[in-house]
Enzyme design. Structure first.
Site, PDB file in Angstrom:
ATOM      1  N   TYR A 155       0.837  -1.210   0.000  1.00 53.53           N
ATOM      2  CA  TYR A 155       0.000   0.000   0.000  1.00 53.53           C
ATOM      3  C   TYR A 155       0.871   1.260   0.000  1.00 53.53           C
ATOM      4  O   TYR A 155       0.624   2.202  -0.769  1.00 53.53           O
ATOM      5  CB  TYR A 155      -0.900  -0.048   1.238  1.00 53.53           C
ATOM      6  CG  TYR A 155      -1.921   1.066   1.338  1.00 53.53           C
ATOM      7  CD1 TYR A 155      -3.089   1.041   0.581  1.00 53.53           C
ATOM      8  CD2 TYR A 155      -1.722   2.137   2.205  1.00 53.53           C
ATOM      9  CE1 TYR A 155      -4.028   2.055   0.690  1.00 53.53           C
ATOM     10  CE2 TYR A 155      -2.659   3.148   2.323  1.00 53.53           C
ATOM     11  CZ  TYR A 155      -3.815   3.108   1.562  1.00 53.53           C
ATOM     12  OH  TYR A 155      -4.743   4.110   1.668  1.00 53.53           O
ATOM     13  N   LYS A 159       1.002   4.133  -2.875  1.00 60.71           N
ATOM     14  CA  LYS A 159       0.631   5.526  -2.593  1.00 60.71           C
ATOM     15  C   LYS A 159       1.815   6.476  -2.799  1.00 60.71           C
ATOM     16  O   LYS A 159       1.626   7.633  -3.168  1.00 60.71           O
ATOM     17  CB  LYS A 159       0.074   5.639  -1.169  1.00 60.71           C
ATOM     18  CG  LYS A 159      -1.245   4.877  -0.971  1.00 60.71           C
ATOM     19  CD  LYS A 159      -2.334   5.412  -1.882  1.00 60.71           C
ATOM     20  CE  LYS A 159      -3.694   4.791  -1.626  1.00 60.71           C
ATOM     21  NZ  LYS A 159      -4.749   5.354  -2.494  1.00 60.71           N
ATOM     22  N   ILE A 188      -8.768   8.313   8.176  1.00 58.25           N
ATOM     23  CA  ILE A 188     -10.103   8.876   7.945  1.00 58.25           C
ATOM     24  C   ILE A 188     -11.131   7.804   8.315  1.00 58.25           C
ATOM     25  O   ILE A 188     -10.936   6.621   7.990  1.00 58.25           O
ATOM     26  CB  ILE A 188     -10.258   9.270   6.447  1.00 58.25           C
ATOM     27  CG1 ILE A 188      -9.111  10.208   5.994  1.00 58.25           C
ATOM     28  CG2 ILE A 188     -11.631   9.882   6.193  1.00 58.25           C
ATOM     29  CD1 ILE A 188      -9.008  11.532   6.701  1.00 58.25           C
TER      30      ILE A 188
END
Ligand code: NAP
Length: 247
Positions: A155, A159, A188
């Site tokens: 990941y 990113k 988030i």
């Protein structure tokens, strides 16, 4: 309304951050293409909500990791609406594991969806945006791409790759009137972070200077700003929206 007459494509917009971005762009008058891969009912719910609120939207299925399918989706949008002004590369997945235990398949699938998916869409929208001599491309990176995160080698790489892709594309497209920027959210509150254990959530919160998770709306408002006229002289940037994590 700031985006009246514009057409926007938001990938992975059936839930979470993508949903909030789609709603925010539609509220400002954009016709929003709500892309989904598997979650058709949820994408249709987003479209219904936008239409109920007086906006314009349509749901479109496409796996962003599929280069040919992205071309078909984007060509179809351009053919039907005659333009494409805003692309938001939001679709993303996690397949977390420690590096030594991470399978090749889990590495590849995260890179294919998160990074290659963004490349696929940027490539296919850029010709039309060059023709229009205008366009806004916004890709959702992550604090994991800026700082790295243990257990997220795939990941974090995807990113961080989005940041390089953003800067290269920004340099190529700047003179054509197209801005290309990335948003790097911190933690988030969405389904992606809901799966974290309470212990992990507590440990993460300790490391956030503002001491709480962000909301999808925090990212949506940043995307809306980058899509609006006021951000016309901003390109190649990574905006961290993370409660102060990466500074
Ligand atoms: P989420 O609730 O898990 O939603 C992910 C979205 O991506 C879904 O709508 C999903 O649609 C879509 N998607 C996944 N694979 C796809 C594919 N191959 N083709 C098209 N769509 C696909 O995640 P989220 O928290 O809203 O995250 C949105 C973006 O923000 C992601 O790029 C994520 O990496 C990034 N981000 C999130 C956080 C966070 O704390 N939440 C932090 C930093 C960055 P389907 O269900 O239809 O597959």
């Amino acid at each position: 309304m700031r985006l009246e007459g514009q057409v926007a494509l938001v990938t992975g917009a059936g839930r979470g951050i993508g949903r909030a971005i789609a709603m925010a762009l539609a509220k400002e008058g954009a016709m929003v293409i709500v892309n989904f891969n598997g979650s058709q009912a949820r994408a249709e719910e987003v479209v219904d909500q936008i239409c109920k609120d007086g906006g314009k939207a349509e749901a479109v299925q496409c796996n962003v990791a599929d280069h040919g399918a992205c071309k078909m989706m984007i060509d179809d949008v351009i053919e039907r609406f005659g333009r494409l002004d805003i692309l938001v590369n939001n679709a993303g997945i996690t397949r977390d594991n420690l590096l030594m235990k991470m399978s090749e398949e889990d590495f590849d699938s995260v890179i294919d969806t998160n990074l290659k998916g963004a490349f696929n869409c940027i490539k296919h929208v850029s010709r039309q945006m060059i023709r229009q001599k205008a366009g806004r491309i916004i890709s959702i990176s992550s604090v994991s791409g800026v700082m790295g995160n243990a257990g997220q080698a795939n990941y974090s790489a995807s990113k961080a790759g989005i940041i390089g892709l953003t800067k290269a594309a920004a340099r190529e497209l700047a003179k054509k009137g197209i801005t290309v920027n990335a948003i790097a959210p911190g933690f988030i509150r969405t389904e992606m972070t809901e799966v974290l254990s309470d212990a992990v959530k507590t440990a993460v919160t300790e490391n956030i200077p503002m001491k709480h998770f962000g909301e999808a709306e925090d990212i949506a408002q940043t995307a809306l700003f980058l899509a609006s006229a006021g951000a016309g002289y901003i390109t190649g940037q990574v905006i961290c929206v993370d409660g102060g994590m990466a500074m």
